[in-house]
Motif scaffolding. Structure first.
Motif, short mmCIF file in Angstrom:
data_model
loop_
_atom_site.label_atom_id
_atom_site.label_comp_id
_atom_site.label_asym_id
_atom_site.label_seq_id
_atom_site.Cartn_x
_atom_site.Cartn_y
_atom_site.Cartn_z
N ALA A 204 0.85 -1.20 0.00
CA ALA A 204 0.00 0.00 0.00
C ALA A 204 0.88 1.24 0.00
O ALA A 204 1.98 1.24 0.55
CB ALA A 204 -0.92 0.01 1.21
N THR A 236 -4.59 -4.07 11.23
CA THR A 236 -5.45 -3.52 10.18
C THR A 236 -5.43 -1.99 10.14
O THR A 236 -5.70 -1.40 9.10
CB THR A 236 -6.91 -3.97 10.37
OG1 THR A 236 -7.37 -3.48 11.64
CG2 THR A 236 -7.03 -5.48 10.32
N ARG A 262 -7.40 2.63 7.59
CA ARG A 262 -7.55 1.21 7.31
C ARG A 262 -6.70 0.99 6.07
O ARG A 262 -7.15 1.17 4.94
CB ARG A 262 -9.01 0.86 7.02
CG ARG A 262 -9.90 0.92 8.22
CD ARG A 262 -11.26 0.29 7.93
NE ARG A 262 -12.15 0.49 9.03
CZ ARG A 262 -12.11 -0.19 10.18
NH1 ARG A 262 -11.20 -1.14 10.34
NH2 ARG A 262 -12.96 0.05 11.14
N TRP A 263 -5.46 0.68 6.31
CA TRP A 263 -4.46 0.85 5.26
C TRP A 263 -4.66 -0.11 4.09
O TRP A 263 -4.35 0.24 2.94
CB TRP A 263 -3.05 0.73 5.84
CG TRP A 263 -2.71 -0.63 6.38
CD1 TRP A 263 -2.88 -1.07 7.64
CD2 TRP A 263 -2.12 -1.70 5.66
NE1 TRP A 263 -2.46 -2.36 7.77
CE2 TRP A 263 -1.96 -2.76 6.56
CE3 TRP A 263 -1.70 -1.88 4.34
CZ2 TRP A 263 -1.41 -4.00 6.19
CZ3 TRP A 263 -1.14 -3.09 3.96
CH2 TRP A 263 -1.01 -4.15 4.89
N GLN A 264 -5.18 -1.30 4.37
CA GLN A 264 -5.33 -2.23 3.25
C GLN A 264 -6.42 -1.79 2.30
O GLN A 264 -6.39 -2.10 1.11
CB GLN A 264 -5.61 -3.64 3.78
CG GLN A 264 -4.34 -4.28 4.35
CD GLN A 264 -4.60 -5.50 5.20
OE1 GLN A 264 -5.46 -5.47 6.08
NE2 GLN A 264 -3.84 -6.56 4.95
N GLU A 265 -7.39 -1.05 2.86
CA GLU A 265 -8.46 -0.52 2.01
C GLU A 265 -8.13 0.91 1.55
O GLU A 265 -8.90 1.50 0.79
CB GLU A 265 -9.77 -0.50 2.80
CG GLU A 265 -10.21 -1.87 3.29
CD GLU A 265 -11.08 -1.78 4.55
OE1 GLU A 265 -11.96 -0.91 4.59
OE2 GLU A 265 -10.83 -2.56 5.48
N LYS A 266 -7.02 1.43 2.02
CA LYS A 266 -6.61 2.80 1.71
C LYS A 266 -7.71 3.80 2.10
O LYS A 266 -8.00 4.76 1.38
CB LYS A 266 -6.22 2.96 0.24
CG LYS A 266 -5.04 2.09 -0.14
CD LYS A 266 -4.61 2.32 -1.56
CE LYS A 266 -3.44 1.41 -1.91
NZ LYS A 266 -3.01 1.54 -3.30
N VAL A 267 -8.29 3.57 3.23
CA VAL A 267 -9.34 4.45 3.74
C VAL A 267 -8.79 5.22 4.93
O VAL A 267 -8.27 4.63 5.87
CB VAL A 267 -10.58 3.63 4.18
CG1 VAL A 267 -11.58 4.53 4.90
CG2 VAL A 267 -11.22 2.96 2.97
N ARG A 268 -8.93 6.53 4.84
CA ARG A 268 -8.51 7.36 5.98
C ARG A 268 -9.66 7.40 6.97
O ARG A 268 -10.71 8.00 6.71
CB ARG A 268 -8.15 8.77 5.52
CG ARG A 268 -7.61 9.64 6.63
CD ARG A 268 -7.29 11.05 6.16
NE ARG A 268 -6.04 11.13 5.40
CZ ARG A 268 -5.95 11.29 4.09
NH1 ARG A 268 -7.06 11.38 3.38
NH2 ARG A 268 -4.80 11.36 3.48
#
Lengths: 350, 434
Positions: A204, A236, A262-268
């Motif tokens: 990521a 996560t 949520r780094w795997q989803e690239k969501v801040r």
């Protein structure tokens, strides 16, 4: 650095609060120099700290008068800015580009890698099984070391050596996930790379551009960057610490800033800014069960702040006498040990 | 050049045109000075003329906000105050400088370091004024800064290029520069918003032919007018027109696109480097004084991070500039100065910063008139105080003038008041002079 090992047996360990309602300074004591990094020793009453006098110090918290005493006879040749515990050893890194393996008990140097990096070593991280040490430096490489042999296992670049404005960039922060799978790094310009520790492949790429703090007009330089990283216990979440927009980069007057992904989803998940206690967020650790996140840093003064992770709001906060460069949990995270500008502090969560 | 030690040479009865024009132009704007015809210094025109023929030039790299001597010219590795950086050897045996200046370390043969400035004033405004003018301000006198003095002493009246150009495009701590009692004729062409002067380019609606025709018509009418009505005001007006016309013709000097790509690439993309390239173009075209301000070194927080950035910029830009000047045969005629308003404290504050400090700090002089490969003066082991060769702002001012062949004791007469170019009691640092 990673949270310290909790396996050492100590008779009285307080249970960590599920959600701290307060954080209070219990004791402050002087350091002989600027403390940049801290980790707990095998005993609950022992800390080790890397300092600006080029030495690694042992701090006996049980002593009547708490003092920091250099371990062994040897030193780095510049500031000691990274320190981790790997089994019975300590590994330190410094602005001299060197890594030193120390016998934690005796203070003897086991191994010295003089040119581990060609520029400043900024931070170290240790894998949960203590088999690997990761180092980041201003040569903009991340290096992975065999903690036992000191062999270089891998070198990863992937960062620009110059900022977008053609100045030298810096690679400040590194952490390894509690499951040992992921390694995250953060640079001056706000770029986070998360890579597979086994393969080195980038899993990521996250951006926190506000933390760069480039001033294009008044002063034409920057002062911020990503200074701290922490994975949640389930690996996560990734918390990123630095400073927000700053009007006057002569001083650390920007809001302290944390972004949680949520780094795997690239969501801040959260963008957290604190304008009350300002400055750089130099260190981050998740609390038990990832219910909360501890952040520490400061401007001239220091702070320790607890953020709830259910809504990203501030749960508790305490001002600390001087800028905090690093902290470690005690063997139970109801205790926080900070090191900073000629000063260390013991804080209690309740 | 031969000096006029007392500055009390014979004063000519008549005013030369140059004297007259200088004074007249100055008098237009320097309202505080009652009799500006009297500012001209007392020395022979022959000496002044000889001085100008030497074509000495100055590029002042103004490190605005105050750079740290520890992280530049006077490192103290291992001292409690020394910070994290190493000292590295230079190509001159025995001289070490901060590891943040690796390229300049290879070029120390051009440079004299002064490590013993004690200028006492650690406030931005008054500190800058002190270092610019070489003396503490006086409520009754508006002193000229070093740029204006050099412009006056080395500039040529007939020159079509500006005498004093100042580039300060950052906003923090911006200072325009002052010509003081020398008057507006020696005020800097001040570039603050862009790297090219505003309003000197011929508007597109006026063709080149029209532009020349207009100038020719103006000349005809002006000559007819002045023949019948010659006086000081008319001459000053004529001079101003000629000068503006010359400045318009010099617009290209600020256009670095006219440089070969290889040269532009060599300087690189930072604004400071590009302004150094402009400075080189200007001195090559005989502009006597160019100031390039690089802001902002005021590192109260994160001093070491700040200097990692800014020293890299200084190291590269100044190294390329010295090389470029040297290769063009300009360095022996061009004095390159690094200077700010003060240095930074030995103590490191809680923000890992260094604060203002004027008691023991450093600057550098390279090129014209300078004995390179010299580190003059000494501070104690922690950089707290000067222990050898203490130098004041006035001493530095006198040294700069001496390096240019200008008598620092030469006096301007402000009315009946003699004012030496460098302050009373100051002396050049002979050890750094060629």
């Amino acid at each position: 650095m990673m949270p310290s090992d909790e396996s050492a047996a100590e008779p009285q360990v307080a249970a960590p609060p599920a959600m701290p309602q307060s954080v209070k300074v219990e004791k402050t004591f002087g350091l002989p120099a600027i403390g940049f990094c801290v980790t707990q020793g095998e005993a609950a009453t022992t800390l080790f700290a890397g300092m600006s006098d080029f030495a690694v110090h042992r701090i006996d918290l049980a002593a009547e008068k708490i003092e920091a005493v250099p371990i062994g006879q040897e030193r780095h040749s510049s500031y000691v800015t990274g320190l981790v515990r790997a089994g019975d050893n300590l590994v330190s890194g410094g602005y001299d580009g060197a890594l030193i393996w120390w016998n934690m008990a005796s203070g003897e140097v086991i191994r010295r890698v003089e040119s581990a990096h060609s520029k400043w070593v900024r931070m170290l991280a240790v894998s949960p099984d203590a088999s690997r040490i990761a180092s980041v430096a201003d040569d903009m490489t991340t290096r992975l070391w065999d903690a036992s042999s000191g062999d270089l296992v891998a070198t990863w670049g992937d960062y620009e050596t110059k900022t977008p404005h053609d100045f030298p960039s810096m690679l400040y922060a590194v952490t390894i996930s509690p499951d040992g799978r992921w390694l995250a790094t953060g640079d001056k310009t706000g770029i986070v790379l998360v890579r597979d520790l086994a393969t080195g492949e980038i899993a990521a790429r996250l951006e926190t551009p506000i933390m760069y703090t480039w001033d294009p007009k008044a002063r034409r330089h920057s002062i911020g960057g990503i200074r701290s990283l922490a994975f949640s216990s389930d690996s996560t979440l990734l918390a990123v610490g630095g400073m927000g927009k700053v009007g006057n980069i002569d001083h650390l007057e920007g809001s302290s800033r944390v972004e949680v992904f949520r780094w795997q989803e690239k969501v801040r998940l959260y963008e957290i800014e604190d304008n009350k206690l300002k400055g750089l967020v130099e260190a981050l650790r998740f609390g038990p069960g990832d219910a909360w996140l501890a952040a520490a840093g400061g401007d001239n003064s220091g702070f320790v702040t607890i953020y709830r992770m259910d809504d990203g709001k501030l749960a508790a906060q305490e001002k600390v006498g001087s800028h905090v460069h690093d902290f470690a949990f005690g063997q139970s995270p109801d205790t926080i040990y900070t090191v900073g500008h000629n000063q260390a502090t013991i804080l209690k969560l309740a | 050049m031969a000096s006029n030690i007392s500055g009390l040479g014979p004063q000519k009865n008549g005013l030369s045109r140059r004297r007259f024009l200088s004074a007249a132009a100055a008098g237009v704007t320097a309202g505080s000075v009652a009799d500006m015809t009297a500012i001209h210094g007392l020395r022979s025109e022959a000496l002044a003329s000889e001085l100008k023929k030497q074509n000495k030039r100055v590029i002042l790299l103004w490190l605005a906000g105050g750079a740290s001597q520890f992280e530049t010219w006077d490192p103290k590795p291992g001292a409690k105050t020394g910070g994290p950086f190493r000292a590295i050897p230079t190509n001159v045996t025995g001289i070490h400088i901060s590891e943040l200046l690796p390229e300049l370390a290879k070029r120390m043969q051009h440079t004299a370091i002064i490590r013993s400035l004690n200028t006492k004033i650690a406030d931005h405004g008054t500190g800058a004024a002190l270092m610019e003018c070489g003396r503490v301000g006086d409520p009754g006198v508006k002193y000229p800064d070093i740029g204006a003095v050099v412009a006056r002493e080395l500039g040529r009246l007939e020159s079509k290029v500006p005498d004093y150009v100042s580039l300060y495009t950052s906003t923090e701590g911006r200072r325009k520069g002052t010509s003081g009692f020398l008057g507006a004729r020696y005020s800097p062409m001040f570039l603050s918003e862009s790297m090219t002067p505003p309003n000197i380019v011929r508007p597109d609606i006026i063709s080149e032919i029209d532009h020349h025709d207009r100038a020719a018509l103006r000349d005809v009418l002006a000559k007819r007018f002045t023949t019948a009505r010659r006086n000081q005001a008319v001459d000053s007006h004529m001079s101003a027109y000629q000068r503006v016309h010359g400045l318009m013709a010099s617009a290209d000097l600020f256009d670095i696109e006219r440089e070969p790509e290889s040269v532009r690439n060599r300087y690189g993309s930072s604004q400071f480097a590009q302004q150094c390239l402009i400075a080189r173009r200007l001195v090559e075209a005989d502009v006597p004084f160019v100031k390039v301000a690089r802001a902002w070194w005021d590192s109260h927080g994160q001093n070491f991070e700040t200097h990692q950035e800014l020293c890299a910029d200084l190291d590269h830009s100044m190294s390329v500039l010295l090389d470029d000047l040297s290769e063009r045969g300009l360095l022996e005629h061009t004095l390159v100065i690094t200077l700010g308003e003060f240095g930074r404290t030995p103590g490191i504050n809680a923000s890992l910063g260094r604060d203002h400090f004027a008691s023991a700090w450093s600057c550098s002089l390279s090129g014209a008139g300078i004995r390179g490969g010299v580190a003059y003066g000494k501070t104690d082991d922690e950089g707290q105080r000067v222990v050898e060769g203490e130098a004041s702002a006035g001493d530095l001012f006198a040294t700069i003038l001496a390096a240019l062949g200008i008598d620092h004791q030469h006096e301007y007469m402000l009315g009946s008041r003699p004012i030496p170019l460098a302050d009373f009691g100051t002396n050049p640092i002979r050890d750094v002079l060629a």
